[in-house]
Write a protein that holds these residues in place. Structure first.
Motif, short mmCIF file in Angstrom:
data_model
loop_
_atom_site.label_atom_id
_atom_site.label_comp_id
_atom_site.label_asym_id
_atom_site.label_seq_id
_atom_site.Cartn_x
_atom_site.Cartn_y
_atom_site.Cartn_z
N GLN A 87 -42.60 -7.16 35.09
CA GLN A 87 -43.97 -7.64 35.22
C GLN A 87 -44.35 -8.55 34.05
O GLN A 87 -45.01 -9.58 34.23
N GLN A 88 -43.92 -8.17 32.86
CA GLN A 88 -44.22 -9.00 31.69
C GLN A 88 -43.54 -10.37 31.80
O GLN A 88 -44.12 -11.39 31.43
N ASP A 91 -45.50 -12.35 34.29
CA ASP A 91 -46.74 -12.85 33.67
C ASP A 91 -46.46 -14.04 32.76
O ASP A 91 -47.23 -15.01 32.73
N THR A 94 -45.87 -17.12 34.84
CA THR A 94 -47.14 -17.65 35.32
C THR A 94 -47.85 -18.43 34.23
O THR A 94 -48.40 -19.51 34.47
#
Length: 378
Positions: A87-88, A91, A94
């Motif tokens: 997830q990191q 992120d 993004t």
């Protein structure tokens, strides 16, 4: 504010000046600082790497140690490295794509706000020194303080990694590629993804997709100039460049003899169909200096001027002869050693000629869209 809190704040400030060696942005901005704890004079830091086995870990460790060394109240550093979660990393990807989460990668050089000048270095045939011109022009532009990237679009005949001394594969963050850096320039090539000297045997659609990934999936950051080393001729890659980078400007490299000039003219005349701009012509191997100081012209003379004049007629706009580069064995030696000549011997005649061409390519484009011009109606 307690003493420890003040030290923690000072550490964060110090770390904000430490850039990730590959992404070239502060580690605090990239979410890489996981924990900062102070106990007396002992500072405990946990830094999250983008991937396990990060090739630039030692550089990062040295930069962090140097940054916190001057923080008042810190007498000892305990540094631990971890790895970002999926997830990191998502992120981070993004963030690097400007907040565009879950979207198809775009080519940043086509965005209206892009101020990157893109030069496609082309030739009609192989053996005229096109790749040597690419790396040396790129290095000369970087020496002027510009942020420079090189995309090795010569998929079959890739040679840029050798000429810049780049080894190993790039780091990936999810599906985003961090380009290696050489002599202060960001570089990508299919040669970084193939084992040894393996031949690339692909049809046209695969070549197009590879070039598209080089442009959209690689994190280039904010470049002033991007140079593409094209394969010789007017084949699939030349057409793909016109489709993927319609604002790219062509620089045609030739040698002086008439046979090479005729082929180079055909390579440049592609713009009459693709509607791209021709930045100019470079004549390589123009003459050679002998030990007694005299010059000989082993490949004849006038080819570069002939190509520039012919293309000027073909496109109906001025196509300048940007410069003539003498034949210098050190240019080849620099390519084999991985150090461009403009870096290893900046004062030689060939390096001076290359820098003079770079001066003409270094002017940044500035869009007037959305800007106040300070004019008022009469």
């Amino acid at each position: 504010m307690s003493d420890n809190a003040a030290v923690v704040e000072a550490v964060h400030e110090a770390l904000s000046h430490v850039n990730d060696p590959e992404i070239r942005r502060p580690i605090t901005e990239l979410g890489m600082v996981d924990t900062v704890e102070v106990d007396g004079g002992r500072l405990s830091l946990k830094i999250l790497l983008t991937v396990a086995g990060c090739p630039m870990r030692d550089t990062l460790q040295r930069d962090i140690a140097g940054a916190v060394d001057g923080v008042e109240g810190v007498t000892e550093l305990e540094l631990e490295f971890g790895v970002m979660s999926e997830q990191q990393r998502a992120d981070l990807q993004t963030k690097l794509r400007g907040g565009r989460a879950g979207t198809e990668p775009v080519i940043p050089f086509n965005l209206p706000e892009s101020r990157t000048r893109v030069f496609a270095i082309a030739s009609g045939k192989g053996g005229v020194g096109k790749s040597s011109m690419t790396v040396n022009l790129a290095a000369a532009l970087a020496q002027k303080g510009l942020s420079v990237g090189i995309a090795d679009a010569d998929i079959y005949g890739h040679s840029i990694p050798r000429m810049l001394g780049v080894e190993g594969a790039p780091t990936q963050v999810e599906d985003m590629i961090m380009p290696p850096q050489a002599h202060g320039m960001k570089v990508i090539s299919i040669g970084m993804f193939t084992p040894g000297n393996t031949a690339v045997v692909w049809r046209g659609p695969m070549l197009h997709r590879a070039l598209q990934q080089f442009l959209a999936d690689v994190y280039w950051g904010e470049l002033d100039v991007l140079l593409l080393d094209l394969p010789p001729g007017t084949g699939d890659i030349a057409i793909s460049v016109a489709q993927l980078l319609p604002t790219a400007e062509l620089v045609v490299v030739t040698t002086p003899q008439q046979a090479a000039a005729e082929v180079a003219e055909r390579a440049g005349a592609i713009v009459t169909q693709t509607h791209q701009k021709l930045a100019g012509v470079v004549e390589n191997m123009s003459w050679m200096e002998l030990p007694d100081g005299s010059h000989i012209e082993p490949f004849g003379s006038g080819g570069g001027k002939t190509v520039a004049e012919a293309l000027t007629r073909d496109v109906g706009a001025d196509v300048p002869l940007l410069g003539q580069i003498p034949l210098d064995p050190k240019l080849r030696e620099g390519g084999d050693a991985g150090v461009p000549l403009v870096i290893s011997d900046p004062d030689c005649e060939a390096s001076r000629a290359i820098r003079a061409i770079a001066d003409q390519l270094a002017v940044r484009k500035v869009s007037l869209a959305g800007k106040q011009l300070g004019l008022s109606p009469v």
